[in-house]
Design a protein around this motif. Structure first.
Motif, PDB file in Angstrom:
ATOM      1  N   TYR A  86      37.340  54.850  -1.377  1.00  0.00           N
ATOM      2  CA  TYR A  86      37.487  53.075  -0.809  1.00  0.00           C
ATOM      3  C   TYR A  86      37.074  52.797  -0.056  1.00  0.00           C
ATOM      4  O   TYR A  86      36.626  51.452   0.234  1.00  0.00           O
ATOM      5  CB  TYR A  86      38.536  53.988   0.157  1.00  0.00           C
ATOM      6  CG  TYR A  86      40.695  54.064   0.600  1.00  0.00           C
ATOM      7  CD1 TYR A  86      40.755  53.455  -0.863  1.00  0.00           C
ATOM      8  CD2 TYR A  86      41.272  54.607   1.082  1.00  0.00           C
ATOM      9  CE1 TYR A  86      41.989  53.469  -1.175  1.00  0.00           C
ATOM     10  CE2 TYR A  86      42.204  54.800   1.412  1.00  0.00           C
ATOM     11  CZ  TYR A  86      43.213  54.182  -0.262  1.00  0.00           C
ATOM     12  OH  TYR A  86      43.826  54.381  -0.533  1.00  0.00           O
ATOM     13  N   SER A 125      40.990  58.266  -2.344  1.00  0.00           N
ATOM     14  CA  SER A 125      42.007  57.899  -1.782  1.00  0.00           C
ATOM     15  C   SER A 125      43.316  58.358  -2.194  1.00  0.00           C
ATOM     16  O   SER A 125      44.489  57.778  -2.058  1.00  0.00           O
ATOM     17  CB  SER A 125      42.517  55.891  -3.726  1.00  0.00           C
ATOM     18  OG  SER A 125      41.561  57.182  -4.130  1.00  0.00           O
ATOM     19  N   ASN A 131      43.174  59.354   5.289  1.00  0.00           N
ATOM     20  CA  ASN A 131      42.953  57.943   5.887  1.00  0.00           C
ATOM     21  C   ASN A 131      43.644  57.394   7.308  1.00  0.00           C
ATOM     22  O   ASN A 131      43.453  56.815   7.827  1.00  0.00           O
ATOM     23  CB  ASN A 131      42.898  57.188   4.340  1.00  0.00           C
ATOM     24  CG  ASN A 131      42.493  56.820   3.711  1.00  0.00           C
ATOM     25  OD1 ASN A 131      40.912  57.183   4.068  1.00  0.00           O
ATOM     26  ND2 ASN A 131      42.931  57.081   2.579  1.00  0.00           N
TER      27      ASN A 131
END
Length: 370
Positions: A86, A125, A131
């Protein structure tokens, strides 16, 4: 490996001195204590380290961090290695070839000895819960704190971009999520990365103070400083993928010879190790010494007045001999792309389990577990 995050024992999890407030010398003193604790009980530590998939790893990476990762793994420390896919979305050229770059990193890791049976290799990801930690963590830092982070300033300066994206601006908070999602309590860093880690410690402390209800949700991770001196690139500046001055671990013997033949030296014929006044020559001597397991002074004394050509010949032979088994393993792994994908699948699965457990704990602490 236990997928459920674990915290360190009482000696290791106790907050160490802040490198920013007490200086590099204090961080180095803490380093000596940490090495003793690792030798005594490596299993009380969990390490988070990793790289952005922007190209093949090089000798600077190897002697700066990669070699140390394998050392810690072999000692019995639990190792999480993140491929920060990312964090390259800000670079269109890299993002357009992301699968290739990620696989190249996995190849490099396997070739140097990172063992997926003992260590967890995973991608940003593939870990949604990691995240998701970004949002509460961003609420704990100010724009001013992000703006003055020297590591971010350096990233922006070398990005060659006319505007700074929000993603790049929040790199330090994303890195905090990388470290804290698995409750890592030890992070190998260079001195230039200490501000990043200090912000992670700040976020952990603020989260515990606000939501901990008398207990610590997150450890305040310690920095394990790299003892490796800086290796210069072939142009005499810091070795970097983006500057095109590095020697990749995957480079062939002929390519390595060509790159080193063009390496910058100086006009003085007698070869001496003097980093202050002869940085380029000294960096080449250091590289040869690291590959030979000797001191740079010993290599310099052996070359003496034979000049830069002899120095480059020594360095080339030393590097190629050292990298030969790594290159052989890399070529073997490159024939089995299914193994690369399996390594990532299994690593991502273990990392997701750790992240999900941490996010569940965070939601409970924040009273948002519905």
């Amino acid at each position: 490996m236990n997928a459920t995050p674990q915290t360190a024992g009482p000696d290791a999890s106790a907050p160490g001195p802040s490198a920013d407030s007490l200086g590099i010398s204090a961080a180095q003193a803490r380093n000596a204590v940490l090495e003793e604790l690792i030798a005594k009980d490596p299993k009380q530590f969990r390490v988070l380290t990793g790289d952005r998939p922007t190209g093949r790893l090089h000798l600077g990476h190897y002697f700066g961090t990669l070699h140390n990762r394998v050392r810690l793994q072999d000692l019995g420390v639990e190792l999480f290695v993140i491929i920060a896919d990312y964090q390259v979305l800000t670079d269109r050229d890299v993002a357009d070839n992301l699968t290739e770059h990620v696989e190249e990193l996995v190849l490099d890791y396997l070739a140097i000895g990172v063992d997926p049976a003992r260590s967890t290799i995973f991608t940003h990801s593939a870990i949604p819960a990691l995240n998701q930690l970004m949002l509460p963590f961003l609420s704990l830092v100010s724009v001013a704190e992000l703006n003055r982070n020297p590591t971010v300033k350096d990233e922006i300066a070398h990005s060659r971009q006319s505007a700074v994206s929000g993603l790049m601006f929040t790199y330090p908070v994303h890195q905090a999520a990388d470290i804290l999602f698995c409750k890592a309590n030890l992070v190998p860093v260079g001195q230039d990365q200490l501000p990043h880690l200090e912000l992670t410690r700040t976020i952990a402390r603020r989260f515990n103070d606000r939501y901990g209800k008398g207990g610590a949700v997150f450890p305040q991770p310690d920095a394990l400083l790299s003892s490796a001196p800086l290796l210069l690139g072939t142009d005499g500046t810091k070795m970097s993928k983006s500057r095109g001055n590095s020697i990749a671990l995957a480079a062939s013997a002929d390519e390595t010879a060509r790159l080193l033949k063009g390496a910058k030296t100086d006009s003085e014929r007698h070869i001496t190790y003097d980093p202050a006044t002869r940085p380029e020559v000294s960096s080449l001597l250091l590289l040869a010494a690291l590959c030979q397991g000797r001191t740079p002074q010993e290599v310099a004394d052996e070359i003496g007045s034979a000049g830069a050509a002899a120095l480059k010949k020594t360095v080339t032979e030393s590097v190629n001999e050292y990298l030969a088994p790594i290159r052989a393993r890399r070529a073997e792994y490159a024939q089995d792309r299914d193994l690369l994908r399996q390594t990532l699948r299994e690593g991502n699965e273990r990392a997701r389990a750790a992240a999900d457990a941490t996010l569940t704990e965070v939601r409970a602490a924040m009273n948002s577990h519905y």
